[in-house]
Design an enzyme around this catalytic site. Structure first.
Site, short mmCIF file in Angstrom:
data_model
loop_
_atom_site.label_atom_id
_atom_site.label_comp_id
_atom_site.label_asym_id
_atom_site.label_seq_id
_atom_site.Cartn_x
_atom_site.Cartn_y
_atom_site.Cartn_z
N GLY A 76 1.28 -1.29 5.12
CA GLY A 76 1.28 -2.78 6.25
C GLY A 76 0.58 -3.84 6.47
O GLY A 76 0.49 -3.96 7.63
N GLY A 77 -0.87 -3.18 6.02
CA GLY A 77 -2.09 -4.49 6.41
C GLY A 77 -2.53 -4.32 7.82
O GLY A 77 -2.33 -3.02 8.17
N THR A 81 1.05 -0.82 -0.32
CA THR A 81 0.02 0.64 0.47
C THR A 81 0.76 1.01 -0.27
O THR A 81 1.94 1.32 0.52
CB THR A 81 -1.10 -0.16 1.41
N THR A 128 -4.71 2.08 -2.40
CA THR A 128 -3.90 0.57 -2.77
C THR A 128 -4.70 0.28 -3.63
O THR A 128 -5.64 0.41 -3.57
CB THR A 128 -4.60 -0.29 -1.08
O1 DON Z 1 -7.46 -1.53 2.99
C1 DON Z 1 -6.31 -2.39 4.16
O2 DON Z 1 -6.34 -2.88 5.27
C2 DON Z 1 -5.60 -3.01 3.11
N1 DON Z 1 -5.99 -3.88 1.76
C3 DON Z 1 -3.89 -2.63 3.09
C4 DON Z 1 -2.92 -3.35 1.96
C5 DON Z 1 -2.24 -2.60 2.44
O3 DON Z 1 -1.90 -1.97 3.12
C6 DON Z 1 -0.94 -3.74 2.04
N2 DON Z 1 0.31 -3.04 2.36
N3 DON Z 1 1.08 -2.70 3.08
#
Ligand code: DON
Length: 562
Positions: free
Chosen positions: A463-464, A371, A389
């Site tokens: 970072g999810g 992201t 993202t």
């Molecule tokens: O919206 C979300 O929380 C996830 N789809 C974001 C994904 C993400 O941050 C991956 N990252 N680095």
């Protein structure tokens, strides 16, 4: 010794060239305006917009479109995200351009002959949500931009049409992505040299993307959600068994939301409300921590890390139980961000001993780490915090043939299916099951901290699931541990997400003695190489300077100011 010599040299350098020095823990400083993003070329473009008289919102639009060209792992027009805006003289506002589920979606769409299919959920054309980025950026620009829309899209068009030089970081990232792109000829055509990986120093030209951006520059959202671009996208959906229709695209609407707000030790915290779980969980954790003397226990001590982990455990448990799209669910937000609820939760924390997350309930599925976030402050101290993202790195890995842009796989953020909660990582709670038009739950947490009504700090990260904890730690580092923006970004991070019940820490960032103490308190520890890529600005009001911290955990980032 060397560290001190370098630090001394840095101070001299900083005096000589305020806006562009990267030394040990030294922030990038500038008096008027600042852009910090995961891609230096995009930061330069945002900075130039403000040199040309644009405001923070103008710079945000130009930076976001530039990232869609130069940082294709996450920068996008085929995905979605959130923009938090704090104008200098008015109330803050959050723009929600999260993807939505196409009309053909339903809670059981990830089942194949009754069995859950990871492939379908995360790696198919069905995993593509209706993109929100173009609508969201346009809405925010219409309300707060000052330069012409075309001027803001133009630098991205030029980068795509003329090409830009591939960096080391992009070359290795693309090399890793090519495996997933093999199935899609348009993706291979755009991101490889007839099958061979791009190398650092090569020129990457994206002619179809330039044409799509030109339609957006000419016609605004209609240039994406209708006409040729929309037709190309829908043709690819039909070819690959995806669900998005022309009507889904034409019907997409970005939304304005009221930021979720809290206060922490006299600072105001503004962050993203649902469909992000980020702001609520962030404020819940800060409320709990406010009752502990975090500054006294100090950065990196076992006690501080334990108290943070216990706050994380509790907030992530609530996130799992309650969060989803607010337009489809009644969410107990006021309760979750209340001080009295935090008092209750704090009372359940034993400073000596880790709690146990109940494994009878459920685990979280893995979530990718791709992201991107950027922070911007302008000369009038308007601030933008934007995280967007494609979900996984390069999203679905599907480039729309003729359109030149990557499609997200954000539908993977919906829960797996009704009742599918199990200990191996699936979730089936109702608030976040797929339904037509629904936004999938997110962790993205663009955040702005103000003091006495003035912008003090702008922060966010990819970072999810770790996003919320990383943002929380940047805030703590600045407010409690008195770090400057760069030190706040550089410092080691931890992550606890309730389940699985383990405390994850960045390798090499904490002393073995401290880790031992945490184990003695009952934490199960796990090392990871790195967590997040925060891009932070802190306003140093005393010196009249903006100070930026660029996250060196990922390559290519840059802070640019003047
Ligand atoms: O919206 C979300 O929380 C996830 N789809 C974001 C994904 C993400 O941050 C991956 N990252 N680095």
């Amino acid at each position: 010794m060397i560290r001190f010599i370098v630090a001394g040299l840095c101070s001299v350098l900083l005096l000589l060239a305020a806006a562009d020095a990267h030394c040990l823990n030294a922030p990038t400083r500038a008096p008027n305006s600042m852009v910090v993003s995961a891609n230096d070329t995009a930061s330069i473009i945002g900075d130039q917009v403000m040199v040309d008289g644009g405001n923070a919102m103008d710079a945000a639009i130009a930076t976001a479109f530039a990232l869609a060209v130069t940082h294709p792992t996450a920068g996008n027009i085929g995905g979605g995200g959130f923009l938090l805006y704090q104008p200098a003289e008015a109330d803050p506002i959050a723009y929600d351009f999260r993807e939505t589920a196409p009309t053909g979606s339903h809670p059981e769409m990830w089942l194949e002959e009754g069995e859950y299919s990871f492939q379908r959920h995360h790696m198919s054309h069905m995993a593509v949500g209706v993109p929100g980025t173009v609508a969201g950026l346009h809405m925010a620009w219409q309300e707060h931009g000052s330069l012409p829309w075309k001027r803001l899209v133009e630098p991205a068009i030029k980068l795509a049409a003329d090409g830009f030089v591939v960096t080391d970081g992009l070359a290795s990232s693309l090399q890793r992505a090519l495996r997933r792109m093999q199935k899609y000829p348009a993706s291979m055509a755009q991101f490889s040299k007839t099958g061979a990986p791009y190398e650092a120093g090569d020129l990457l030209v994206q002619a179809d993307l330039a044409a799509s951006l030109q339609r957006i520059a000419d016609d605004g959202p209609a240039g994406f959600y209708q006409g040729k671009t929309a037709e190309l996208l829908v043709a690819e959906m039909q070819r690959g068994g995806g669900l998005i229709t022309m009507a889904d695209l034409a019907g997409y609407q970005a939304k304005k939301r009221e930021p979720v707000q809290g206060n922490y030790r006299g600072y105001q915290i503004l962050s993203m409300p649902p469909p992000s779980s980020g702001g609520v969980a962030l404020i819940e954790m800060l409320n709990i921590l406010e009752g502990f003397e975090v500054a006294d226990s100090g950065f990196g001590s076992a006690l501080t890390m334990h108290l943070m982990a216990e706050s994380m455990r509790r907030a992530y448990s609530d996130r799992a139980k309650f969060m989803g799209d607010p337009d489809f669910n009644d969410l107990p937000i006021d309760q979750l961000v209340s001080k009295s609820y935090a008092d209750e939760l704090r009372g359940s924390i034993n400073p000596e001993k880790a709690s146990v997350s109940s494994s009878e309930s459920f685990d979280w599925p893995t979530e990718s780490e791709e992201t991107t976030h950027f922070s911007i402050v302008d000369k009038d101290r308007n601030a933008v915090s934007l995280t967007y993202t494609l979900e996984w790195g390069y999203g679905s890995a599907i480039v729309v043939p003729g359109g030149g842009f990557l499609l997200n796989n954000e539908m993977g953020d919906f829960n797996a299916g009704p009742g599918l909660t199990n200990s191996s990582g699936l979730i089936g709670t109702p608030a976040n099951l797929a339904e037509p038009g629904k936004r999938m739950l997110s962790s993205m947490s663009p955040t702005i901290v103000t003091r006495d009504g003035e912008v003090f700090m702008v922060t966010g990260t990819p970072g999810g699931r770790t996003i919320i904890n990383t943002v929380m730690q940047t805030v703590l580092n600045v407010i409690d541990h008195d770090m400057n923006a760069q030190a706040a970004v550089d410092s080691g991070r931890i992550h606890h997400q309730w389940l699985p019940d383990k405390l994850i820490y960045e390798k090499g960032a904490f002393s073995p003695d401290t880790l031992k103490l945490l184990e003695l308190k009952g934490h199960l520890l796990e090392a990871r190489d790195r967590q997040g890529a925060a891009e932070v600005i802190v306003v140093n009001a005393e010196e009249g300077l903006l100070e930026a911290g660029v996250d060196r955990r990922v390559p290519d980032g840059g802070a640019r100011g003047h």
